[in-house]
Design a protein around this motif. Sequence first.
Motif, PDB file in Angstrom:
ATOM      1  N   SER A   5       5.671   8.275  -1.039  1.00 40.71           N
ATOM      2  CA  SER A   5       5.013   8.938  -0.133  1.00 40.71           C
ATOM      3  C   SER A   5       4.436   8.080   1.156  1.00 40.71           C
ATOM      4  O   SER A   5       3.873   7.202   0.687  1.00 40.71           O
ATOM      5  CB  SER A   5       3.692   9.614  -0.589  1.00 40.71           C
ATOM      6  OG  SER A   5       3.993  10.714  -1.722  1.00 40.71           O
ATOM      7  N   ALA A   7       2.745   8.042   4.877  1.00 34.58           N
ATOM      8  CA  ALA A   7       2.021   8.881   5.949  1.00 34.58           C
ATOM      9  C   ALA A   7       1.974   7.991   7.312  1.00 34.58           C
ATOM     10  O   ALA A   7       1.658   6.832   7.375  1.00 34.58           O
ATOM     11  CB  ALA A   7       0.593   8.999   5.632  1.00 34.58           C
ATOM     12  N   LYS A  30      -6.408   8.312   3.291  1.00 36.62           N
ATOM     13  CA  LYS A  30      -6.247   7.895   1.634  1.00 36.62           C
ATOM     14  C   LYS A  30      -7.208   8.835   0.875  1.00 36.62           C
ATOM     15  O   LYS A  30      -7.132   9.275  -0.034  1.00 36.62           O
ATOM     16  CB  LYS A  30      -6.631   6.353   1.438  1.00 36.62           C
ATOM     17  CG  LYS A  30      -6.277   5.907   0.148  1.00 36.62           C
ATOM     18  CD  LYS A  30      -4.907   6.138  -0.104  1.00 36.62           C
ATOM     19  CE  LYS A  30      -4.658   5.476  -1.571  1.00 36.62           C
ATOM     20  NZ  LYS A  30      -3.354   5.670  -2.158  1.00 36.62           N
ATOM     21  N   PHE A  33      -5.376  12.325   1.465  1.00 40.18           N
ATOM     22  CA  PHE A  33      -4.064  12.287   0.442  1.00 40.18           C
ATOM     23  C   PHE A  33      -4.102  11.346  -0.427  1.00 40.18           C
ATOM     24  O   PHE A  33      -3.584  10.161  -0.106  1.00 40.18           O
ATOM     25  CB  PHE A  33      -3.067  12.387   1.635  1.00 40.18           C
ATOM     26  CG  PHE A  33      -3.124  13.444   2.717  1.00 40.18           C
ATOM     27  CD1 PHE A  33      -2.745  14.666   2.503  1.00 40.18           C
ATOM     28  CD2 PHE A  33      -3.547  13.022   3.894  1.00 40.18           C
ATOM     29  CE1 PHE A  33      -2.895  15.807   3.510  1.00 40.18           C
ATOM     30  CE2 PHE A  33      -3.746  14.069   5.030  1.00 40.18           C
ATOM     31  CZ  PHE A  33      -3.316  15.465   4.749  1.00 40.18           C
ATOM     32  N   TRP A  35      -2.562  10.585  -2.887  1.00 38.76           N
ATOM     33  CA  TRP A  35      -1.252  10.387  -3.317  1.00 38.76           C
ATOM     34  C   TRP A  35      -0.345   9.397  -2.476  1.00 38.76           C
ATOM     35  O   TRP A  35       0.814   9.142  -2.814  1.00 38.76           O
ATOM     36  CB  TRP A  35      -0.551  11.806  -3.758  1.00 38.76           C
ATOM     37  CG  TRP A  35      -0.766  12.672  -2.724  1.00 38.76           C
ATOM     38  CD1 TRP A  35      -1.788  13.490  -2.628  1.00 38.76           C
ATOM     39  CD2 TRP A  35       0.368  12.869  -1.611  1.00 38.76           C
ATOM     40  NE1 TRP A  35      -1.561  14.480  -1.336  1.00 38.76           N
ATOM     41  CE2 TRP A  35      -0.234  14.227  -0.825  1.00 38.76           C
ATOM     42  CE3 TRP A  35       1.450  12.433  -0.803  1.00 38.76           C
ATOM     43  CZ2 TRP A  35       0.466  14.477   0.315  1.00 38.76           C
ATOM     44  CZ3 TRP A  35       1.955  12.832   0.160  1.00 38.76           C
ATOM     45  CH2 TRP A  35       1.378  14.042   1.026  1.00 38.76           C
ATOM     46  N   VAL A  36      -0.818   9.322  -1.163  1.00 40.57           N
ATOM     47  CA  VAL A  36       0.094   8.648  -0.196  1.00 40.57           C
ATOM     48  C   VAL A  36       0.221   7.110  -0.567  1.00 40.57           C
ATOM     49  O   VAL A  36      -0.858   6.484  -1.230  1.00 40.57           O
ATOM     50  CB  VAL A  36      -0.570   8.483   1.229  1.00 40.57           C
ATOM     51  CG1 VAL A  36      -0.217   7.479   1.957  1.00 40.57           C
ATOM     52  CG2 VAL A  36      -0.406   9.868   1.735  1.00 40.57           C
ATOM     53  N   ASP A  37       1.348   6.623  -0.545  1.00 43.54           N
ATOM     54  CA  ASP A  37       1.681   5.254  -1.217  1.00 43.54           C
ATOM     55  C   ASP A  37       1.855   4.268   0.134  1.00 43.54           C
ATOM     56  O   ASP A  37       1.553   2.920  -0.319  1.00 43.54           O
ATOM     57  CB  ASP A  37       2.978   5.268  -1.792  1.00 43.54           C
ATOM     58  CG  ASP A  37       3.167   6.144  -2.925  1.00 43.54           C
ATOM     59  OD1 ASP A  37       2.245   5.992  -4.010  1.00 43.54           O
ATOM     60  OD2 ASP A  37       3.934   7.050  -3.018  1.00 43.54           O
ATOM     61  N   ILE A  39       1.085   3.815   4.675  1.00 47.93           N
ATOM     62  CA  ILE A  39       0.728   4.240   5.742  1.00 47.93           C
ATOM     63  C   ILE A  39       1.441   3.283   6.767  1.00 47.93           C
ATOM     64  O   ILE A  39       1.455   2.010   6.663  1.00 47.93           O
ATOM     65  CB  ILE A  39      -0.930   4.064   5.972  1.00 47.93           C
ATOM     66  CG1 ILE A  39      -1.516   5.202   5.341  1.00 47.93           C
ATOM     67  CG2 ILE A  39      -1.368   4.154   7.418  1.00 47.93           C
ATOM     68  CD1 ILE A  39      -3.121   5.214   5.205  1.00 47.93           C
ATOM     69  N   PRO A 225       1.805  12.940   6.292  1.00 48.26           N
ATOM     70  CA  PRO A 225       2.259  12.564   5.144  1.00 48.26           C
ATOM     71  C   PRO A 225       3.391  13.172   4.569  1.00 48.26           C
ATOM     72  O   PRO A 225       3.344  14.451   4.370  1.00 48.26           O
ATOM     73  CB  PRO A 225       0.959  12.791   4.305  1.00 48.26           C
ATOM     74  CG  PRO A 225       0.377  14.310   4.887  1.00 48.26           C
ATOM     75  CD  PRO A 225       0.824  14.004   6.464  1.00 48.26           C
ATOM     76  N   GLU A 227       6.585  13.069   1.503  1.00 49.25           N
ATOM     77  CA  GLU A 227       7.173  12.498   0.383  1.00 49.25           C
ATOM     78  C   GLU A 227       8.674  12.331   0.361  1.00 49.25           C
ATOM     79  O   GLU A 227       9.272  13.358   0.803  1.00 49.25           O
ATOM     80  CB  GLU A 227       6.743  13.327  -0.815  1.00 49.25           C
ATOM     81  CG  GLU A 227       7.322  12.773  -2.076  1.00 49.25           C
ATOM     82  CD  GLU A 227       6.961  13.640  -3.394  1.00 49.25           C
ATOM     83  OE1 GLU A 227       5.884  13.028  -4.226  1.00 49.25           O
ATOM     84  OE2 GLU A 227       7.681  14.559  -3.793  1.00 49.25           O
TER      85      GLU A 227
END
Length: 285
Positions: A5, A7, A30, A33, A35-37, A39, A225, A227
């Motif tokens: 993921s 963003a 963060k 969201f 689950w965001v991996d 940025i 964001p 995925e």
Amino acid sequence: MSHFSIAGLQLELSNQDNFSFIEQEITRVKNVFPWVDMIVLSELSTFGTSTTLAQPMPGPAEQRYCEIAAKNNLWLIPGSLFERADDQVYNTTPVINPQGEVVTRYRKMFPFYPYEKGVSAGDDFVVFDVPAVGRFGVSICYDQWFPEISRSLACMGAEVIICPTLTGTIDRELELSIARTNAVVSQSYFFNINVAGRLGNGRSIVVGPDGQVLHQAGTSSEIMPIEIDLNHVRRVRERGGLGLGQTLKSFRDSQLQFPAYQQDARQSAALQSLGPLKKFGEDAS
């Protein structure tokens, strides 16, 4: 794991020190969201377009971004910053992992001459691996206008190309088509994240490896964001875009030697006849 993921932060920024605001936005994203991996910020978002604020790398700005990445446990590509190295200034993107470590840096290969004065060109292609996910490549803004860069990153294994951008001019419409083209010819995800506000006109775009626009932003602040699925890249490369053109395989298997890439090609009469690289209407000197 093939899902990841990212963003993109299209922020309304001014040509000044935006660091505190950016840090707040990263933290907010963060929290909203979790689950965001990763940025991704836009080009020169931290301090704006003045080379007088260039810093060495490693340096204080980069270190602060490392702390932000570690605090929020995410991959961070903070757009780009002007890097001072000896008597040179580069437009440089650091790539920071969730442990707060700089895993690589990319120096913009095509500064926007003649406008991006005093900035030297980098000469190294950059890819990096996200463990258990896939390989990513980096370019910056005007680099996207040169398809050789995206194709080279794809040949180095990049499945996702991150391209921070700062565009506030009428040619943003052209860049939207270029972003789709880069995604298709490299059969990769292409994240083209622009700035909004006084520095840029927004309209960030994220494109899939088959040319599908996953999101196109408006002209104001926007958090994107998204995925992605790296297995989709691998399937497109195996079966072809929309089940048709297997671009990278065809490039691999071709025996063509392209004249434009021969050593003396840039001295051709056609290219030399174009005249000097300068702002239209100004003295070449």
